[in-house]
Motif scaffolding. Structure first.
Motif: not given
Length: 602
Positions: A193-195, A314-319, A325-328, A331-339
């Motif tokens: 569901s995430l990838v 901080c479980g991931w709900s959507f990517i 860039i992966a935008r994650v 429930s309460n935060r947003r991240f941007e990851f290269d990997f």
């Protein structure tokens, strides 16, 4: 002592356990082709232990294969990224009780006894080297770079399709053991569901082959709070990652390791004997409510870096992906990851196993056999295979797939049925024994009629029973003069006579010959010769006691004190008691035993 000397010692000790030595399984053929008794799939620690166990049971008609090249079987040089094992260094199991075969014996000879005392757990690479030595010292016939592709039922046995470098090989086997570790009952994989909409080069699972050198200077996101999550985070940081964020859905870091609590004989050896409800409750609490925490070493490896952070709740709900860039979203935060690395464990799913493709739907799962109480449901646990007492698959619908009793699942999927066994060092001591004993039992019981016919036709005489009476060795024999001379010589030496005479002249003789020896001895002392009396009745003779006398002369020591009239044709037990010096010497010779203080012979 060196490792080479330890190797010789192990091989010598194994000869002490070589009973019974008979290879007993019944040869079978299918279409003129020999049928294996057992095919072991996987040559990691479990597969090697199983192969040794089969040998101890004198089951020699087996093969053991592994898809990896030599030295890379199992996880230790693949996806296991801890520096040290998480199990106690004292753990045993695949040694089968042979002390010289334990990791401690090998480690002490390799690095010294003091080095063993300085460690709490065995380094990962050292454990892998121990397994390499274990394979070599036992000369286990592992076939590397051979992969099981498909299992096909064939008239109550199996046809295994094996992929080798030169092509496909088809092998018949009565039993197949899947010793394929964590993924043997399912698959590693990131949550679909995430990838689902991400490029494959943006993420990996913690069990994948990851080149951490390519993560230098990148922002890394890791999902999970278990031991593998911290192991991968530490490697990314040490490889030069710009930042590592470790996220998990729990409100706090796991600190309690339930596997440590399980390390006692009752739990390890008899978990599989509990009721379904008890097993369900134990494993639901262990696998879902108490995940394995990171080791202290892994935690401090990460905390040494200021660019490391961990985020509870901080479980991931959507990517989604934008410009590589992966935008994650959590429930309460947003991240941007290269990997991203998903340390989300293994999912039980028999449909993901290609070797089971022809019949996975016929295999019983826990949801087919057990309904948990309200509030104790678990969809993840319900997908585990429901295994029998020897780790064999069972039928979803009884009577529809009887061949499944010959297919044994010694993988992480056995966790719910048998506890820690198929994919954990701590439980392998009990799991391998249960499995091997079950295999031997089935192979024997399936051929009971054949063994019975073999018994009825058994006509081999015992090599220790001779019905012909041996020739008596007395003064009338061909060499009687020489024997009589020896007897006379020994008689003059007092109480040493019996032992020396028995060893030199009557060693290992039957009882009647021993009786004859005593009569000859008597004749020598008294000068009498044996003649049959009237009506064929034998004369009797006097056997002199060898008790010490007050006489000063050796010759005066031999009058027949306590003399008793004895016949050569008397039964052996009719001789009653004989003086202690004689019996003592006889007992020390190892041929007789004394049953009374006076030396009554039996």
């Amino acid at each position: 002592m060196s490792v080479s000397q330890l190797t010789k010692r192990v091989r010598r000790e194994l000869t002490y356990l070589d009973y019974p030595a008979r290879e007993w399984t019944v040869p079978r053929f299918m279409d003129g082709v020999p049928v294996l008794d057992v095919l072991v799939v996987g040559a990691g620690q479990s597969g090697l232990g199983i192969a040794f166990g089969l040998r101890l049971e004198r089951i020699a008609n087996f093969r053991i294969i592994d898809r990896c090249q030599r030295g890379f079987e199992g996880p230790w040089r693949n996806f296991a990224r801890m520096e040290r094992l998480r199990t106690p260094k004292e753990v045993t199991g695949i040694d089968f009780g042979v002390p010289s075969l334990t990791v401690r014996a090998w480690y002490e000879e390799k690095f010294g006894r003091r080095a063993w005392g300085r460690i709490d757990t065995v380094p990962r690479e050292v454990w892998r080297s121990y397994l390499d030595w274990y394979r070599d010292v036992l000369d286990l016939p592992v076939e590397n770079e051979v992969e099981l592709m498909l299992i096909e039922p064939a008239n109550g046995i199996f046809l295994a399709h094996l992929r080798r470098s030169e092509g496909i090989e088809r092998v018949y086997a009565r039993k197949i053991i899947l010793a394929t570790g964590f993924e043997g009952s399912g698959r590693w994989g990131a949550p679909k569901s995430l990838v689902a909409h991400l490029s494959a080069d943006l993420y990996a699972h913690s069990a994948d082959d990851i080149d951490f050198r390519k993560l230098a200077g990148k922002r890394i996101g890791i999902l999970g709070a278990g031991a593998s999550a911290f192991d991968n985070a530490a490697l990314a940081l040490e490889a030069g990652a710009a930042r590592v964020d470790l996220c998990f859905r729990r409100s706090e870091m796991p600190r309690v390791n339930p596997l440590t609590w399980m390390n006692f004989a009752g739990m390890l050896g008899h978990f599989g004997d509990l009721t379904d409800l008890d097993r369900w409750r134990f494993m639901r609490h262990i696998l879902e409510e108490l995940p394995v925490p990171p080791t202290q070493d892994a935690y401090w490896r990460c905390r040494e870096f200021e660019n490391f952070a961990w985020h509870p709740d901080c479980g991931w709900s959507f990517i989604d992906e934008a410009c590589g860039i992966a935008r994650v979203q959590s429930s309460n935060r947003r991240f941007e990851f290269d990997f991203m690395i998903f340390a989300s464990g293994v999912e039980a799913d028999l449909s993901a196993r290609p070797e089971l493709a022809l019949f996975f739907e016929q295999i019983a799962l826990w949801r087919d056999r057990f309904t948990p109480p309200s509030g104790e449901e678990s969809e993840a646990l319900a997908r585990y295979p429901y295994l029998g007492q020897a780790f064999e698959f069972t039928e979803r619908h009884r009577g529809t797939a009887p061949f499944l009793r010959g297919l044994h699942n010694f993988t992480f999927g056995a966790m719910l049925s048998h506890g820690i066994s198929g994919a954990a060092i701590t439980g392998i001591k009990y799991g391998v024994r249960r499995l091997v004993n079950g295999i031997a039992r089935d192979l024997f019981c399936e051929e009971s009629a054949t063994y019975y016919r073999d018994l009825l036709s058994y006509q081999t005489p015992s090599g220790h029973l001779c019905l012909a009476r041996p020739a008596l060795r007395d003064s009338r024999a061909t060499n009687g003069g020489a024997v009589k001379a020896k007897v006379l010589s020994y008689a003059m030496r007092g109480c040493r006579l019996s032992r020396r005479f028995l060893l030199c002249e009557s060693c290992f003789q039957p009882r009647d010959v021993f009786l004859e020896t005593l009569v000859v001895f008597q004749q020598t002392l008294t000068g009498e010769e044996e003649d049959d009396g009237e009506n064929g009745t034998p004369r009797s003779f006097t056997y002199p006691s060898l008790a010490s006398s007050s006489a000063t002369s050796r010759k005066e020591r031999w009058p027949p004190f306590g003399a008793r009239r004895l016949s050569r044709r008397d039964s052996f037990t009719s001789w009653g008691s004989i003086s202690s010096p004689v019996i003592g010497q006889c007992c020390r010779s190892g041929r007789l035993r004394s049953t009374s203080a006076r030396g009554h012979l039996d």
